[in-house]
Design an enzyme around this catalytic site. Structure first.
Site, short mmCIF file in Angstrom:
data_model
loop_
_atom_site.label_atom_id
_atom_site.label_comp_id
_atom_site.label_asym_id
_atom_site.label_seq_id
_atom_site.Cartn_x
_atom_site.Cartn_y
_atom_site.Cartn_z
N SER A 249 0.84 -1.21 0.00
CA SER A 249 0.00 0.00 0.00
C SER A 249 0.87 1.25 0.00
O SER A 249 0.36 2.36 0.05
CB SER A 249 -0.89 0.01 1.24
OG SER A 249 -0.08 0.05 2.41
N TYR A 315 -7.35 -9.59 2.28
CA TYR A 315 -6.82 -10.26 1.10
C TYR A 315 -7.82 -11.23 0.48
O TYR A 315 -7.56 -11.77 -0.58
CB TYR A 315 -5.59 -11.10 1.50
CG TYR A 315 -4.31 -10.36 1.78
CD1 TYR A 315 -4.26 -9.28 2.63
CD2 TYR A 315 -3.11 -10.79 1.21
CE1 TYR A 315 -3.07 -8.63 2.91
CE2 TYR A 315 -1.91 -10.15 1.47
CZ TYR A 315 -1.90 -9.08 2.32
OH TYR A 315 -0.71 -8.44 2.59
N HIS A 329 4.51 -12.23 3.57
CA HIS A 329 4.33 -10.99 4.35
C HIS A 329 5.46 -10.88 5.36
O HIS A 329 6.06 -11.90 5.73
CB HIS A 329 2.97 -11.02 5.08
CG HIS A 329 2.47 -9.65 5.44
ND1 HIS A 329 2.95 -8.94 6.53
CD2 HIS A 329 1.55 -8.84 4.85
CE1 HIS A 329 2.34 -7.77 6.59
NE2 HIS A 329 1.49 -7.68 5.57
N ASP A 331 6.85 -10.45 9.20
CA ASP A 331 6.26 -11.06 10.40
C ASP A 331 5.70 -10.02 11.37
O ASP A 331 5.19 -10.37 12.43
CB ASP A 331 7.27 -11.97 11.10
CG ASP A 331 8.50 -11.22 11.56
OD1 ASP A 331 8.57 -9.99 11.38
OD2 ASP A 331 9.42 -11.87 12.11
N GLN A 338 -3.12 -5.46 12.32
CA GLN A 338 -3.24 -6.31 11.13
C GLN A 338 -3.42 -7.79 11.48
O GLN A 338 -3.57 -8.63 10.60
CB GLN A 338 -2.00 -6.15 10.26
CG GLN A 338 -1.91 -4.78 9.65
CD GLN A 338 -1.33 -4.88 8.25
OE1 GLN A 338 -1.88 -5.52 7.37
NE2 GLN A 338 -0.20 -4.25 8.06
N ASP A 444 -21.25 32.19 20.69
CA ASP A 444 -21.08 31.85 19.27
C ASP A 444 -21.88 32.83 18.42
O ASP A 444 -22.91 32.47 17.82
CB ASP A 444 -21.57 30.39 19.09
CG ASP A 444 -21.43 29.89 17.67
OD1 ASP A 444 -20.65 30.50 16.90
OD2 ASP A 444 -22.10 28.90 17.33
C1 SPV Z 1 -20.70 24.86 14.96
O1 SPV Z 1 -20.21 23.81 15.36
O2 SPV Z 1 -20.25 25.96 15.26
C2 SPV Z 1 -21.84 24.84 14.05
C3 SPV Z 1 -22.74 23.69 14.07
O3 SPV Z 1 -22.03 25.78 13.34
S1 SPV Z 1 -24.01 24.07 15.16
O4 SPV Z 1 -23.41 24.38 16.45
O5 SPV Z 1 -24.88 22.93 15.22
O6 SPV Z 1 -24.68 25.25 14.65
MG MG Z 2 -20.92 27.47 13.85
#
Ligand code: SPV
Ligand code: MG
Length: 672
Positions: A249, A315, A329, A331, A338, A444
């Site tokens: 990978s 696999y 593989h 070891d 895995q 907020d």
């Molecule tokens: C945030 O996380 O600030 C968002 C999502 O805007 S919510 O709080 O649900 O509005």
């Molecule tokens: Mg937000």
């Protein structure tokens, strides 16, 4: 290194095959004898001095070996008493020719090159054992305790594995064993001349460090009887046609890969599975080098005959289709995440009689440095920015968790759980306005300015590599938003989500409990279009977040807006809801998908937390954001600790709630 081949015995059980020659001269397919094959293999492995003990038909053996034109010094040690002694006495006689580390083998042993390579590469003294073959009736078994061989014999003992007389002995262990052999042979006791040399070893094995080398799946067998001869000859003729499978990978090829491919190709025709981008992304990160380039790189390595895609960590699909005789593989997958993958490989191989061959994992310091460099690249803005867009084309659903600091960024970056051989981790990080504001003790309401928000983004980006999704609140004035998108783009942010609100924004989870105004559709479309026009790349995605369900305007309004916003150029649509059930989000997603099958749909299951990822994905959601869980889980834990100290006048009770301080000081390792 000197090799010691014990070839003094008569080999009476071989019948007419040993009537005029020693057993080691028994013919094998392709014109070889057991001895000529051994000598060739030893020389190819770089051994330049080979001591051979002779007994029965000594002259025949000496003449034959000398005629082989072997590019090594051959030394013959004759055991004149071969009729009445066992090989312990031949070893005693050969001791004077030995010094340093040696390889010790019986002259009737047929093995493939890989087994010899494993023995020679072992870090200590070693003996060839098979931990899966049934215990043989008459041949050697080795008792393995704590990774060491404590006894070797033909009797049945506890914790024993089938063993073959092929040893590497370090100088020290050789001297310990051979000194005890000398005591046996000088004792005057006839029984000590006719016993196995391993009887002497068992008395001193505690002083030696002899470890098992597992040859499971590979040819390593003594020829004692005509039946053994037939079986070994048959296996030898089929060696070349064996099919071998490995899977990679990795984004880079280093010496460790080339080395294990060389070893795998020595076992047969090698097919290499290359993990698809989707498979690598699911358990590690989006590969820096795409599948087609990785396939090309590996197909050019000597020994690789065929390349196929492997579409998951498991696999099983490829093994059931290709039915390789051998899977190779390192070891290192015997433990760790895995392990279940290995268990499944063993189960599928067991279904048709395939074998797993494991080589010691090499911790190549260069590979480690290369890996670290690649990780550092992932963190660069130009590498990080476009990865979310790519992820959305290859994985559903993509998941993101909030981060609001370097520490929470590290949790988002590094938290993994291992489940049935797969790894689950978050794909991206959400820089939530709620959590960023809360961590600063602010509401907020778009109070935390862009400069402060960008400091959070930079702190997180400095210690992580995953794509960042920025909560852009309303995006502010259109005239300001165009500058914001450029800042985000330059920083390497992958997506900005702006919500269709105007005026004083409050958190959506208040819903209609507080006054909030949804933006005019045309105004919001203009903001999206201006943001798109300001971008210098097509990597930063602008996602339009629809607040219709939050503000009680219903699904029709949400749908009308979604279609308008995508027409204005939105790269994704986020549908938000504060309902306790996912029904309205699912209902919207299903209706949106009927009109638009491609634009990524985003949701934030905070209030409808019972929704599962599978449920949301099936409804058409592409990106799920866990928007605040780290903040919400940390706050009560911190509050509880603070209360405990106040209540008990001590930090004692609180200590049990805390991470040990020895762990916290090491939580963030210093860079080397
Ligand atoms: C945030 O996380 O600030 C968002 C999502 O805007 S919510 O709080 O649900 O509005
Ligand atoms: Mg937000």
């Amino acid at each position: 290194m000197t090799a010691l081949i014990l070839a003094s015995g008569k080999g009476t059980r071989m019948g007419s095959l040993t009537s005029d020659r020693p057993k080691c001269m028994t013919p094998l397919p392709d014109g070889d004898t057991i001895l000529s094959r051994q000598l060739r293999q030893l020389c190819n492995a770089g051994i330049t001095r080979i001591v051979i003990t002779t007994g029965a038909f000594a002259d025949v053996l000496t003449d034959y070996a000398s005629s082989l034109d072997i590019p090594a010094q051959l030394v013959f040690v004759h055991n004149p008493d071969f009729e009445r002694t066992n090989y312990i006495y031949s070893m005693f006689l050969a001791d004077k020719e030995l010094s340093g580390d040696i390889l010790l083998l019986h002259g009737d042993l047929v093995f493939e090159d890989t087994v010899l390579g494993m023995i020679l590469e072992a870090p200590a003294s070693t003996m060839a054992v098979s931990t899966t073959l049934p215990l043989p009736e008459k041949d050697f078994k080795a008792v393995i305790s704590d990774g060491h061989i404590s006894a070797v014999g033909i009797g049945f003992m506890e914790n024993s594995a089938a063993a073959q007389p092929l040893y590497k002995l370090t100088d020290r262990d050789r001297q310990i064993w051979f000194s005890r052999i000398a005591e046996y042979c000088r004792s005057g006791d006839d029984k000590k001349l006719t016993c196995y040399a391993e009887n002497a070893l068992n008395e001193v094995s505690g002083q030696c460090d002899i470890r098992p080398t597992d040859f499971t799946g590979l040819l390593c067998a003594e020829i004692d009887t005509p039946a053994d001869h037939a079986a070994v000859s048959d296996k030898l003729s089929r060696l070349r046609d064996r099919s071998v499978y490995m899977c990679f990978s990795s984004d880079v090829i280093h010496s460790g890969h080339v080395e294990i491919i060389r070893k795998a190709a020595a076992l047969g025709r090698l097919t290499v599975g290359i993990m698809t981008d989707e498979a690598v992304t699911a358990y590690r990160h989006l590969p820096l080098v795409p599948y087609s380039d990785r396939a090309l790189m590996f197909s050019n390595i000597t020994g690789v005959e065929n390349i196929v895609p492997q579409s998951s960590l498991s696999y099983s699909d490829n093994l059931r289709e290709l039915r390789p005789d051998i899977v190779v593989h390192g070891d290192d997958w015997r433990s760790g995440f895995q392990r279940p993958v290995r268990d499944e490989v063993m189960k599928v191989l067991g279904e048709y009689g395939g074998q797993l061959v494991e080589f010691p994992h090499s911790d190549d310091p260069c590979a480690h440095i290369t890996e670290q460099r690649m990780r550092a690249e992932l963190a660069l803005p130009d590498h990080r920015r476009g990865r979310l867009r790519k992820l959305l084309t290859m994985k559903r659903p993509v998941t993101a968790i909030e981060a609001h600091s370097g520490l929470t960024g590290l949790i988002a970056e590094n938290t993994r759980i291992y489940e049935n051989g797969t790894v689950r981790q978050f794909d991206a990080m959400w820089i939530s306005s709620l959590c960023d504001s809360t961590s600063r003790g602010k509401p907020d309401i778009e109070l935390v300015d862009l400069t402060s928000r960008m400091r959070t983004v930079n702190e997180i980006m400095e210690v992580t590599t995953k794509p960042v999704i920025f909560d852009g609140d309303t995006g502010g004035l259109t005239e300001h938003f165009v500058y914001t998108v450029r800042t985000l783009e330059r920083t390497g942010v992958s997506m900005v989500i702006i919500e269709d609100k105007t005026g004083l924004k409050k958190n959506s989870l208040f819903g209609t409990e507080v006054a909030q105004t949804q933006a005019d559709i045309q105004d919001f479309c203009r903001k999206i279009a201006a943001g798109k026009a300001a971008l210098k790349t097509d990597e930063l995605m602008i996602c339009a977040r629809i607040e219709s369900l939050i503000l009680g305007k219903g699904t029709d309004d949400a749908l009308k807006r979604a279609l308008a916003y995508t027409a204005a150029g939105a790269d994704a649509i986020m549908i938000h809801s504060r309902s306790s059930a996912p029904d309205e989000v699912i209902g919207f997603a299903e209706r949106f998908r009927r009109c638009d099958s491609t634009t990524p749909l985003v949701c934030v299951p905070t209030s409808y937390c019972t929704a599962t990822e599978e449920m949301l994905r099936d409804a058409g959601i592409d990106l799920i954001i866990y928007a605040n869980q780290l903040t919400r889980s940390a706050f009560p834990a911190m509050q509880k600790a603070a209360e405990s100290i106040l209540r008990t006048h001590s930090a004692s009770e609180c200590d049990s709630m805390c991470m040990p301080f020895k762990e916290i000081i090491r939580l963030i390792p210093e860079e080397e």
